[in-house]
Design an enzyme around this catalytic site. Structure first.
Site, short mmCIF file in Angstrom:
data_model
loop_
_atom_site.label_atom_id
_atom_site.label_comp_id
_atom_site.label_asym_id
_atom_site.label_seq_id
_atom_site.Cartn_x
_atom_site.Cartn_y
_atom_site.Cartn_z
N GLY A 66 0.49 -2.12 0.07
CA GLY A 66 -0.23 -0.08 0.18
C GLY A 66 0.72 1.16 0.10
N LYS A 75 4.92 19.06 -7.22
CA LYS A 75 4.99 19.94 -6.43
C LYS A 75 6.17 20.69 -6.68
CE LYS A 75 3.96 16.34 -3.31
NZ LYS A 75 4.28 14.27 -2.66
N GLY A 81 1.25 10.79 4.37
CA GLY A 81 0.95 10.22 5.36
C GLY A 81 -0.44 10.85 5.80
N1 LIG Z 1 -2.46 10.93 0.47
C1 LIG Z 1 -1.26 11.46 0.92
O1 LIG Z 1 -0.78 10.96 1.70
C2 LIG Z 1 -1.36 12.19 0.40
C3 LIG Z 1 -0.55 13.56 0.50
C4 LIG Z 1 -0.51 15.16 0.17
C5 LIG Z 1 -1.56 15.47 -0.29
N2 LIG Z 1 -2.92 14.37 -0.69
C6 LIG Z 1 -3.62 15.08 -1.75
O2 LIG Z 1 -4.44 15.03 -0.69
C7 LIG Z 1 -5.60 14.38 -1.82
C8 LIG Z 1 -5.98 13.32 -1.18
O3 LIG Z 1 -5.41 12.26 -1.43
P1 LIG Z 1 -6.06 10.87 -0.36
O4 LIG Z 1 -4.56 9.71 -0.82
O5 LIG Z 1 -6.27 10.84 0.38
O6 LIG Z 1 -6.66 10.30 -1.85
P2 LIG Z 1 -7.59 8.48 -1.79
O7 LIG Z 1 -7.21 8.04 -0.33
O8 LIG Z 1 -7.73 8.14 -3.16
O9 LIG Z 1 -8.95 9.20 -1.80
C9 LIG Z 1 -9.81 10.11 -2.54
C10 LIG Z 1 -11.44 10.64 -1.43
O10 LIG Z 1 -11.80 11.77 -3.33
C11 LIG Z 1 -13.13 10.58 -2.85
N3 LIG Z 1 -13.70 10.80 -4.26
C12 LIG Z 1 -13.56 10.65 -5.11
N4 LIG Z 1 -14.12 10.64 -6.36
C13 LIG Z 1 -15.64 11.11 -6.57
C14 LIG Z 1 -15.37 12.47 -6.65
N5 LIG Z 1 -16.84 12.55 -7.66
N6 LIG Z 1 -16.91 13.25 -5.51
C15 LIG Z 1 -16.78 13.28 -4.11
N7 LIG Z 1 -15.90 11.81 -3.77
C16 LIG Z 1 -14.82 11.45 -4.70
C17 LIG Z 1 -13.23 9.34 -2.32
O11 LIG Z 1 -14.30 8.87 -1.81
P3 LIG Z 1 -14.29 7.01 -2.06
O12 LIG Z 1 -13.30 6.75 -0.54
O13 LIG Z 1 -15.37 6.92 -1.77
O14 LIG Z 1 -13.77 6.51 -2.89
C18 LIG Z 1 -12.22 8.81 -2.04
O15 LIG Z 1 -12.77 9.08 -0.39
C19 LIG Z 1 -5.13 14.23 -3.43
O16 LIG Z 1 -5.04 15.78 -4.45
C20 LIG Z 1 -3.80 13.95 -3.50
O17 LIG Z 1 -2.90 13.90 -3.86
C21 LIG Z 1 -2.78 13.28 -0.14
#
Ligand SMILES: NC(=O)c1ccc[n+]([C@@H]2O[C@H](COP(=O)([O-])OP(=O)(O)OC[C@H]3O[C@@H](n4cnc5c(N)ncnc54)[C@H](OP(=O)(O)O)[C@@H]3O)[C@@H](O)[C@H]2O)c1
Length: 432
Positions: free
Chosen positions: A191, A209, A306
């Site tokens: 993961g 970035k 994270g």
């Molecule tokens: N992960 C990290 O560590 C991290 C770090 C820095 C920045 N980011 C940024 O933060 C953002 C979120 O990342 P993440 O890792 O949390 O992503 P993620 O785990 O893939 O979560 C995405 C979320 O968006 C929801 N979603 C997708 N399509 C949608 C729609 N049409 N309408 C409403 N909700 C929708 C999904 O719903 P479901 O859960 O129902 O599928 C899910 O809850 C991204 O821009 C990413 O680049 C992430």
């Protein structure tokens, strides 16, 4: 809303994945987070699937199927976009929130790198903040440092390790001696890497970035199209080992360098001297090196992703909004900012690492050296390893600084020698 009214701020959270769930957890339970006197609550949530099990309890929070409706809801005072993607629902919802006069906080680097200028213009027209601390380096406040802390500084170089997945893969390849494909497969099973890893290993995430940091560092609007992006897919264990024998470690370096009247923004696997702080940042860490006229050089590192670190960065933006911080989205109102002036890469000079697979026969090394000399490239160090069973013998060398066009031409000429058996490999050596 004026915080003097003491009505709790309603925070609408779209996206309940890693970051969204982390934020709900954070906002629900961290007593140390007390901006606006604690007067806030999560007023609504949205995600793709309502029935999907979540690691946080959202049963008492109003649900919105459509993130645009959440952005426009009267209970939403601040809209938090944690869906991801440069277009689609994330962009539609952010635009809807801004048009409705609501402050927006997002962690979405793709959205800001690709549409930051138009979204900032909309935010400034509507006189509401658009904030994106979590978009770069997760829990490390890199945006605040460059945007606010260094607003009076002339930054010349900003370079770093901005993608934890790539850094993890390169570190694992070096420590375990396994190939890129093997380590990526494990990272996906655990993961640490997405099922479709292109955004990460192709260098695009780091490109988004560094595009944002370049805009803040060089007082311009973000322009992802100006970034030159190369990923780590072609990195072989042999290069990692050879580079180490020469005193370097291979890292995916995202950099923005001022040059003449313009700047160059790029993401490339590069050799970093083993004693440089960027070479020491291993595993999934992110690290950033900044060099400016007055401050000289400094270095920061920390968790770039994270749930916890990223949620803390989103919360820092929420705190700014709730306590009334108001600055333009980038360094100045967006109408006053020019686009990034790209310099012609051929004008840039650099040092290079080159690897060639050659026939094991007399005169080959002399032919390679002569070809380099004819092209005007001088060799700094040279290494030949015994063949590891494969046809041919690998030779590697590092060069002194030369125009990048000259280095590329020299490699092409060597590729044409009859004793060279495979496509040569060239990586840059960082100059920071
Ligand atoms: N992960 C990290 O560590 C991290 C770090 C820095 C920045 N980011 C940024 O933060 C953002 C979120 O990342 P993440 O890792 O949390 O992503 P993620 O785990 O893939 O979560 C995405 C979320 O968006 C929801 N979603 C997708 N399509 C949608 C729609 N049409 N309408 C409403 N909700 C929708 C999904 O719903 P479901 O859960 O129902 O599928 C899910 O809850 C991204 O821009 C990413 O680049 C992430």
């Amino acid at each position: 809303m004026d915080s003097q009214e003491r009505r709790p701020w309603g925070i609408g959270v779209a996206g309940l994945g890693t970051v969204g769930a982390g934020l709900i957890d954070f906002l629900g339970g961290d007593p140390a987070f007390a901006p606006a006197g604690g007067l806030f609550h999560v007023s609504g949530v949205s995600a793709r699937s309502r029935s999907r099990p979540r690691p946080v309890d959202i049963s008492s929070i109003p649900w919105f199927d459509d993130p645009v409706a959440l952005a426009q809801a009267k209970e939403t005072d601040i809209f938090v976009e944690l869906i991801g993607g440069s277009d689609g629902p994330a962009k539609a919802a952010v635009e809807a929130a801004l048009r409705a006069g609501k402050p927006v906080v997002t962690a979405n680097k793709a959205l800001i790198a690709e549409h930051g200028a138009e979204l900032a213009a909309l935010a400034e027209e509507m006189r509401v903040p658009l904030k994106f601390e979590a978009a770069v380096m997760g829990g490390v406040p890199a945006v605040k440092i460059v945007r606010e802390g260094l607003v009076g500084e002339t930054i010349n170089t900003i370079a770093g390790i901005l993608n934890g997945t790539c850094n993890y893969i390169l570190t694992e390849m070096e420590t375990s001696g396994r190939s890129f494909a093997d380590v990526l497969g494990d990272a996906q099973r655990l993961g640490y890497a997405e099922a479709d890893p292109t955004m990460d290993v192709g260098g695009f995430d780091a490109g988004h970035k560094i595009t944002i940091l370049a805009a803040l560092a060089f007082n311009c609007t973000p322009d992802f199209k100006a970034a030159e992006v190369e990923g780590i897919e072609q990195i072989e264990l042999l290069d990692i080992r050879m580079a180490k024998d020469l005193g370097y470690r291979i890292k995916l370096i995202a950099s923005a360098e001022r040059a003449g009247d313009g700047a160059r923004v790029r993401v490339r696997p590069s050799l970093v001297p083993l004693d440089h702080p960027l070479a020491q940042a291993g595993g999934a860490l992110n690290a950033l090196f900044i060099e400016g006229d007055r401050i000289g050089r400094f270095f920061i590192q920390g968790p770039g992703a994270g749930a916890g670190p990223t949620a803390a960065a989103v919360a820092a933006d929420l705190a700014d909004v709730m306590t009334g911080g108001s600055r333009p989205t980038f360094q100045a109102p967006v109408q006053d900012l020019p686009p990034l002036q790209r310099v012609d890469p051929r004008q840039m000079t650099g040092r290079a690492y080159m690897r060639f697979l050659v026939r094991d026969e007399p005169g080959v090394i002399a032919a390679v050296s002569e070809t380099l000399a004819e092209a005007g490239v001088s060799i700094e160090s040279f290494l030949q390893k015994p063949s590891e069973g494969a046809a041919g013998v690998p030779i590697v060398l590092t060069t002194h600084a030369a125009p990048e066009a000259t280095l590329a031409e020299a490699v092409e000429r060597i590729a044409g020698l009859s004793a060279v058996l495979d496509r040569p490999r060239m990586l840059r050596i960082v100059r920071i």
